[in-house]
Design a protein around this motif. Structure first.
Motif, mmCIF file in Angstrom:
data_model
loop_
_atom_site.group_PDB
_atom_site.id
_atom_site.type_symbol
_atom_site.label_atom_id
_atom_site.label_comp_id
_atom_site.label_asym_id
_atom_site.label_seq_id
_atom_site.Cartn_x
_atom_site.Cartn_y
_atom_site.Cartn_z
ATOM 1 N N ALA A 98 -8.078 17.107 -0.102
ATOM 2 C CA ALA A 98 -7.472 15.693 -0.752
ATOM 3 C C ALA A 98 -6.343 16.050 -1.726
ATOM 4 C CB ALA A 98 -8.343 14.905 -1.145
ATOM 5 N N GLY A 122 -12.229 13.600 -1.746
ATOM 6 C CA GLY A 122 -11.028 12.869 -2.674
ATOM 7 C C GLY A 122 -10.578 11.515 -2.233
ATOM 8 N N PHE A 151 -7.258 2.252 11.454
ATOM 9 C CA PHE A 151 -8.187 1.509 12.058
ATOM 10 C C PHE A 151 -9.434 1.200 11.133
ATOM 11 C CE2 PHE A 151 -9.924 0.844 16.594
ATOM 12 C CZ PHE A 151 -11.027 0.321 16.133
ATOM 13 N N ASN A 192 -13.631 11.756 9.089
ATOM 14 C CA ASN A 192 -14.331 12.530 8.197
ATOM 15 C C ASN A 192 -15.802 12.801 8.607
ATOM 16 O OD1 ASN A 192 -12.348 11.092 5.879
ATOM 17 N ND2 ASN A 192 -12.814 13.385 5.923
ATOM 18 N N VAL A 251 0.366 4.151 1.598
ATOM 19 C CA VAL A 251 0.451 4.140 2.860
ATOM 20 C C VAL A 251 -0.314 3.229 3.589
ATOM 21 C CG1 VAL A 251 0.418 6.977 2.903
ATOM 22 C CG2 VAL A 251 -1.791 5.594 2.545
ATOM 23 N N THR A 295 -6.278 3.470 -6.115
ATOM 24 C CA THR A 295 -5.008 2.875 -5.763
ATOM 25 C C THR A 295 -5.138 1.149 -5.625
ATOM 26 O OG1 THR A 295 -2.991 2.980 -4.216
ATOM 27 C CG2 THR A 295 -4.983 2.687 -3.188
ATOM 28 N N GLN A 296 -6.230 0.724 -5.382
ATOM 29 C CA GLN A 296 -6.469 -0.605 -5.346
ATOM 30 C C GLN A 296 -6.577 -1.252 -6.926
ATOM 31 O OE1 GLN A 296 -9.652 -0.285 -2.895
ATOM 32 N NE2 GLN A 296 -8.264 -0.139 -1.186
ATOM 33 N N VAL A 322 -13.054 3.678 7.134
ATOM 34 C CA VAL A 322 -11.668 3.562 6.982
ATOM 35 C C VAL A 322 -11.062 4.497 8.137
ATOM 36 C CG1 VAL A 322 -9.834 3.357 5.336
ATOM 37 C CG2 VAL A 322 -12.139 3.115 4.596
ATOM 38 N N GLY A 323 -10.938 4.402 9.344
ATOM 39 C CA GLY A 323 -10.499 5.386 10.097
ATOM 40 C C GLY A 323 -9.108 5.345 10.782
ATOM 41 N N ASN A 324 -8.783 6.176 11.648
ATOM 42 C CA ASN A 324 -7.603 6.228 12.359
ATOM 43 C C ASN A 324 -7.696 6.200 13.662
ATOM 44 O OD1 ASN A 324 -5.837 6.308 10.179
ATOM 45 N ND2 ASN A 324 -5.650 8.576 9.989
ATOM 46 N N ARG A 372 -2.792 -1.843 -6.893
ATOM 47 C CA ARG A 372 -2.363 -2.871 -6.208
ATOM 48 C C ARG A 372 -2.904 -4.260 -6.437
ATOM 49 N NH1 ARG A 372 -3.350 -4.391 -0.683
ATOM 50 N NH2 ARG A 372 -5.294 -3.201 -0.413
ATOM 51 N N ARG A 422 0.870 -1.222 -0.004
ATOM 52 C CA ARG A 422 -0.046 -0.016 0.115
ATOM 53 C C ARG A 422 0.827 1.305 -0.020
ATOM 54 N NH1 ARG A 422 -2.565 -3.942 2.765
ATOM 55 N NH2 ARG A 422 -4.638 -4.171 2.749
ATOM 56 N N SER A 459 -9.427 7.961 -4.052
ATOM 57 C CA SER A 459 -8.371 7.540 -4.178
ATOM 58 C C SER A 459 -8.196 6.156 -3.759
ATOM 59 C CB SER A 459 -7.509 8.311 -3.116
ATOM 60 O OG SER A 459 -6.250 7.740 -2.825
ATOM 61 N N TYR A 460 -9.307 5.432 -2.779
ATOM 62 C CA TYR A 460 -8.707 4.148 -2.580
ATOM 63 C C TYR A 460 -9.157 3.340 -3.738
ATOM 64 C CZ TYR A 460 -8.514 5.845 2.373
ATOM 65 O OH TYR A 460 -8.003 6.546 3.457
ATOM 66 N N PHE A 466 -10.132 -1.668 1.450
ATOM 67 C CA PHE A 466 -11.099 -0.580 2.140
ATOM 68 C C PHE A 466 -11.522 0.488 1.229
ATOM 69 C CE2 PHE A 466 -9.106 -2.722 5.448
ATOM 70 C CZ PHE A 466 -10.230 -3.378 6.362
ATOM 71 N N ARG A 497 -8.585 -4.114 9.966
ATOM 72 C CA ARG A 497 -7.141 -4.067 9.808
ATOM 73 C C ARG A 497 -6.707 -2.798 10.361
ATOM 74 N NH1 ARG A 497 -3.448 -1.814 6.038
ATOM 75 N NH2 ARG A 497 -1.522 -3.003 5.829
HETATM 76 C C1 HEM Z 1 -9.269 11.109 7.229
HETATM 77 C C2 HEM Z 1 -8.045 10.981 6.690
HETATM 78 C C3 HEM Z 1 -7.718 9.492 6.508
HETATM 79 C C4 HEM Z 1 -7.820 8.487 7.154
HETATM 80 C C5 HEM Z 1 -8.375 8.400 8.331
HETATM 81 C C6 HEM Z 1 -7.200 7.538 6.443
HETATM 82 C C7 HEM Z 1 -7.070 6.075 6.929
HETATM 83 C C8 HEM Z 1 -6.597 5.118 6.004
HETATM 84 C C9 HEM Z 1 -6.501 3.709 6.525
HETATM 85 C C10 HEM Z 1 -6.921 3.226 7.942
HETATM 86 C C11 HEM Z 1 -5.818 3.142 5.483
HETATM 87 C C12 HEM Z 1 -5.281 1.571 5.478
HETATM 88 C C13 HEM Z 1 -6.711 0.688 5.137
HETATM 89 C C14 HEM Z 1 -6.114 -0.675 5.107
HETATM 90 O O1 HEM Z 1 -5.819 -1.089 6.478
HETATM 91 O O2 HEM Z 1 -5.854 -1.262 4.182
HETATM 92 C C15 HEM Z 1 -5.624 3.892 4.292
HETATM 93 C C16 HEM Z 1 -4.925 3.609 3.269
HETATM 94 C C17 HEM Z 1 -4.861 4.631 2.222
HETATM 95 N N1 HEM Z 1 -5.380 5.900 2.221
HETATM 96 FE FE1 HEM Z 1 -6.167 6.774 3.655
HETATM 97 N N2 HEM Z 1 -6.759 7.756 5.310
HETATM 98 C C18 HEM Z 1 -6.892 9.388 5.073
HETATM 99 C C19 HEM Z 1 -6.915 10.137 4.159
HETATM 100 C C20 HEM Z 1 -6.314 9.861 3.033
HETATM 101 C C21 HEM Z 1 -6.502 10.711 1.777
HETATM 102 C C22 HEM Z 1 -6.837 12.007 1.662
HETATM 103 C C23 HEM Z 1 -6.214 10.107 0.590
HETATM 104 C C24 HEM Z 1 -5.869 10.317 -0.645
HETATM 105 C C25 HEM Z 1 -6.687 11.582 -1.116
HETATM 106 C C26 HEM Z 1 -5.836 8.501 1.446
HETATM 107 C C27 HEM Z 1 -5.349 7.503 0.378
HETATM 108 C C28 HEM Z 1 -5.132 6.423 1.042
HETATM 109 C C29 HEM Z 1 -4.419 5.242 0.189
HETATM 110 C C30 HEM Z 1 -4.214 5.291 -1.097
HETATM 111 C C31 HEM Z 1 -4.147 4.118 0.927
HETATM 112 C C32 HEM Z 1 -3.960 2.616 0.545
HETATM 113 C C33 HEM Z 1 -5.051 1.857 0.282
HETATM 114 C C34 HEM Z 1 -5.039 0.594 -0.327
HETATM 115 O O3 HEM Z 1 -3.708 0.278 -0.888
HETATM 116 O O4 HEM Z 1 -5.653 -0.386 -0.334
HETATM 117 N N3 HEM Z 1 -6.123 8.543 2.674
HETATM 118 N N4 HEM Z 1 -6.068 5.210 4.832
#
Ligand code: HEM
Length: 722
Positions: A159, A358, A133, A223, A75, A366-367, A147-149, A370, A73, A362-363, A339, A113
């Motif tokens: 975004a 955004g 989280f 969010n 991130v 990117t998937q 899809v939280g933290n 991936r 991933r 994005s999710y 997710f 996850r």
């Molecule tokens: C509120 C802010 C955000 C939170 C709480 C958050 C949370 C997360 C979490 C928990 C994951 C891991 C998911 C997993 O366990 O597979 C993740 C992955 C990711 N996030 Fe975020 N994220 C935030 C903001 C963003 C933003 C603004 C973007 C892009 C515009 C973004 C892009 C991604 C991407 C590309 C992945 C990888 C997903 C994958 O490869 O499956 N995130 N994020």
């Protein structure tokens, strides 16, 4: 396991493979193979001849291995997952028609996850970072992903800044250093130049950045989403998960050491709890603001850099999340799970939060790179309810659709749109929208400091001190003077005292004037101290019992039994792992680990029973002394009985720490001693209270408090070398 949880398990079973005693080796094409060790070659007894490319089975094996990896991933690359269930105890049908939030008879299967954000897949669990989280609920109306933290706010509001923010935080581009750390020039350069990150960096530098366990973190959807009820009324909502065991963190020295001593610490902790039947649980709650009140606050409720303070908008708890089953295989489940914030069931929708919008793109995007376009068909991702539409083809397609139509409308009226009036169909909320098309942010989005102050003011003294040290650590790793000088100015906008302490430590100009006055306001539940469990508990706490030959088996047996009776995890540690003999004969004990193989960082508390010979051996063992000193430095509960009392007193050597020399148990700065042990004071029946009479009452209370903060606040912990 309930039937609804079973729904996902039954679904996964279609793809599970398990060898029986009769299973033998085949190629990928099912042809039985007789040799899995030697490549086909031209051979004679006296000469090793050439290797033949015609070996189909050998080639298949290497070829499959060569392609085992997929991109990690971008991130949140490092993570750990578990299955479980979501139950609802209170319907919110006044707010939404989503069956998962109104039907209290349901149990919904989930996969969760947890992750770190910055590090690669092989990085350590305990680095200072935000934790992901991510919850996938397999509802009967389709998958719902929250899809939280573990932190309720984010670094950016829009975004479009995500790539910049992540590039600045990840290892620097010229040398790919540092791994899984925010302690570097680029991260802090961005934080200064991007003032909307101010609130979030305070959270990330607080104890929230180094959780004790995934099981002891909050989860926030971050969010702003929306709920719609059957009368078509809309509200804004934030989702919360609050852990039953309270919110607890490591201390920084411990987190640093664990990153080397046990890089899988959090992953293993989750597995240990689930395998022991101590299923992690969270209360699920919502914060709700009716549409009509959207503009009643001095911050914008769609701004992801802001919390909705709980004194203004209380959390209403309506359900429970429980994790109760580990994945069967890491890659197809935890690694391939995908997710996406855009996955919501009917009755739940999105707000105009520009970060969320955004993310919704994005999710999924990117998937595609991936996992490929058919990622939603993978066993872990597919819903438990029917899926039917005219999306077709693409690499690795699994589904086989029968019939002649792959379009709508078709002359057979196959797969018509679902009826709009059903509570199980997704209906877009109708809304009148007017404005000027422009790249800009509304006025309330431009204030960035007030909630950073609110957060700082709400912390306990020890949390403030940890935050100060964390900033001082991070900025010490920035060798560009511009970066740490500017950050000292930024901190002066939040709190002058904080800025002065950090600036002095990192050698920046010490500010003499606040950038703006601290408003002094506080809010509930921002400090972890507001989120302790309702009743003190030692459940799932690891307690190391340090023994050597000749230990006192009476104290050992009593305390060990009492720990187990309260669902704690006793772990016996000794100079060697072979059997250890008690004083005066009796059954030997086989330790779980030896003193070098395991470290005090890996446990929550230590207990040392007496026994003259045992204590003599431990007193002359530098590692055993280090165990006690390190546990003291990391503010952990330490219990000692009989001869062990003097061992602990010598190890700690601080007059302020009082010890018992009688039958009365003494608690002093989380060190609980009993000079003259008797069975009454060691009883299995424990009342976990600070002023309890018995040794076990006091010792278990000290464990339940997680750490002894007075030891730190009075400056004792830093007087011991560890
Ligand atoms: C509120 C802010 C955000 C939170 C709480 C958050 C949370 C997360 C979490 C928990 C994951 C891991 C998911 C997993 O366990 O597979 C993740 C992955 C990711 N996030 Fe975020 N994220 C935030 C903001 C963003 C933003 C603004 C973007 C892009 C515009 C973004 C892009 C991604 C991407 C590309 C992945 C990888 C997903 C994958 O490869 O499956 N995130 N994020």
């Amino acid at each position: 396991m309930s039937s609804s949880q079973g729904a996902k398990l039954a679904d996964l079973q279609r793809d599970m493979k398990e060898p029986t005693d009769k299973t033998t080796l085949t190629s990928d094409f099912g042809v039985p193979q007789t040799n899995n060790d030697d490549w086909l070659k031209v051979y004679s007894e006296d000469k090793q001849g050439p290797f033949l490319m015609e070996d189909n089975f050998g080639r298949e094996k290497i070829h499959r291995f060569d392609h085992e990896r997929i991109p990690e991933r971008v991130v949140h690359a490092r993570g750990a997952g578990a299955f479980g269930r979501f139950t609802l105890h209170t319907s919110i049908e006044d707010l939404t028609y989503a069956p998962i939030l109104t039907d209290t008879s349901r149990e919904t299967p989930v996969f969760v996850r947890f992750s770190t954000v910055l590090g690669s897949r092989g990085s350590a669990d305990t680095v200072r970072d935000v934790r992901g989280f991510a919850v996938k609920m397999y509802t009967q109306e389709g998958n719902w992903d929250i899809v939280g933290n573990d932190i309720p706010v984010f670094f950016i509001q829009d975004a479009i800044k995500f790539p910049d923010m992540v590039h600045a935080a990840k290892p620097e581009p010229h040398n790919e250093v540092p791994q899984a750390q925010s302690a570097h020039n680029n991260f802090w350069d961005f934080q200064f130049l991007h003032p909307e990150a101010t609130h979030m960096f305070m959270w990330a530098m607080s104890d929230r950045g180094i959780p004790r366990s995934f099981r002891m973190m909050q989860g926030f959807g971050v969010n702003t989403f929306t709920l719609v009820n059957s009368k078509k009324e809309r509200s804004f909502v934030k989702f919360h998960f609050t852990p039953e065991l309270g919110v607890h963190s490591l201390v920084w020295d411990e987190a640093l050491k664990l990153a080397g001593q046990d890089p899988d610490f959090h992953r293993k902790d989750l597995e240990e709890a689930i395998e022991n039947g101590a299923f992690p649980k969270w209360k699920f709650g919502v914060q709700v603001i009716p549409e009509a009140k959207e503009h009643d606050f001095d911050f914008d409720i769609l701004d992801a850099t802001k919390v909705w303070p709980e004194d203004l908008v209380p959390v209403k708890y309506i359900g429970e999340l429980e994790l109760n089953r580990m994945p069967d295989e890491y890659f197809p489940q935890t690694e391939q799970v995908a997710f996406c914030t855009a996955h919501v069931p009917p009755g739940i929708g999105f707000s105009d939060d520009p970060l969320l919008q955004g993310r919704n793109f994005s999710y999924f995007d990117t998937q595609l790179s991936r996992l490929g376009v058919n990622w939603q068909e993978l066993p872990i991702n597919r819903p438990v309810c029917p899926v039917m539409n005219f999306n077709r083809d693409g690499a690795m397609r699994h589904a086989i659709h029968k019939g002649t139509t792959n379009y709508w409308p078709n002359r057979f009226s196959k797969v018509p749109p679902a009826p709009e009036d059903s509570k199980t169909s997704y209906v877009d909320y109708e809304e009148k929208v007017a404005g000027i098309k422009k790249r800009a942010r509304s006025a309330k989005f431009r204030e960035h400091v007030a909630q950073a102050q609110l957060f700082f003011n709400s912390l306990s003294p020890q949390e403030r001190s940890h935050l100060t040290s964390a900033l001082a650590f991070e900025l010490d790793h920035c060798d560009d003077e511009v970066v740490y000088e500017r950050m000292a100015q930024r901190l002066a906008e939040i709190d002058l005292g904080l800025a002065q302490s950090v600036a002095e430590m990192v050698g920046a100009t010490v500010p003499d004037k606040a950038g703006r006055p601290n408003h002094g306001r506080r809010a509930p539940n921002l400090s972890q101290m507001d989120l302790l469990p309702a009743k003190p508990t030692i459940a799932t706490r690891r307690v190391a019992i340090l023994i050597a030959d000749g230990f006192d088996s009476v104290s050992y047996t009593a305390v060990r039994g009492a720990i187990g009776a309260l669902q704690g995890t006793p772990m016996v540690i000794a100079p060697r792992r072979s059997a250890i003999k008690p004083a005066g004969g009796g059954a030997s004990v086989k330790p779980d680990h030896h003193l070098e193989g395991f470290r005090s960082t890996m446990v929550d508390a230590i207990f040392i029973p007496g026994g003259e010979q045992s204590i003599k051996a431990l007193s002359s063992n530098g590692r055993a002394l280090h165990w006690v000193r390190e546990a003291f430095g990391h503010l952990k509960a330490i219990g000692a009985t009989g001869e062990a009392v003097s061992f602990v007193r010598t190890a700690v050597s601080l007059p302020a720490v009082e010890v018992s020399s009688s039958e009365e148990a003494v608690e002093s700065y989380g060190v609980v001693t009993l000079g003259n042990p008797n069975t009454d004071s060691l009883s299995k029946v424990v009342d976990i209270v600070k002023n309890g009479k018995k040794f076990t009452d006091k010792f278990f209370h000290a464990i339940a408090m997680h750490r002894n903060w007075d030891r730190e606040l009075q400056g004792l912990s830093t007087q011991v070398a560890y």
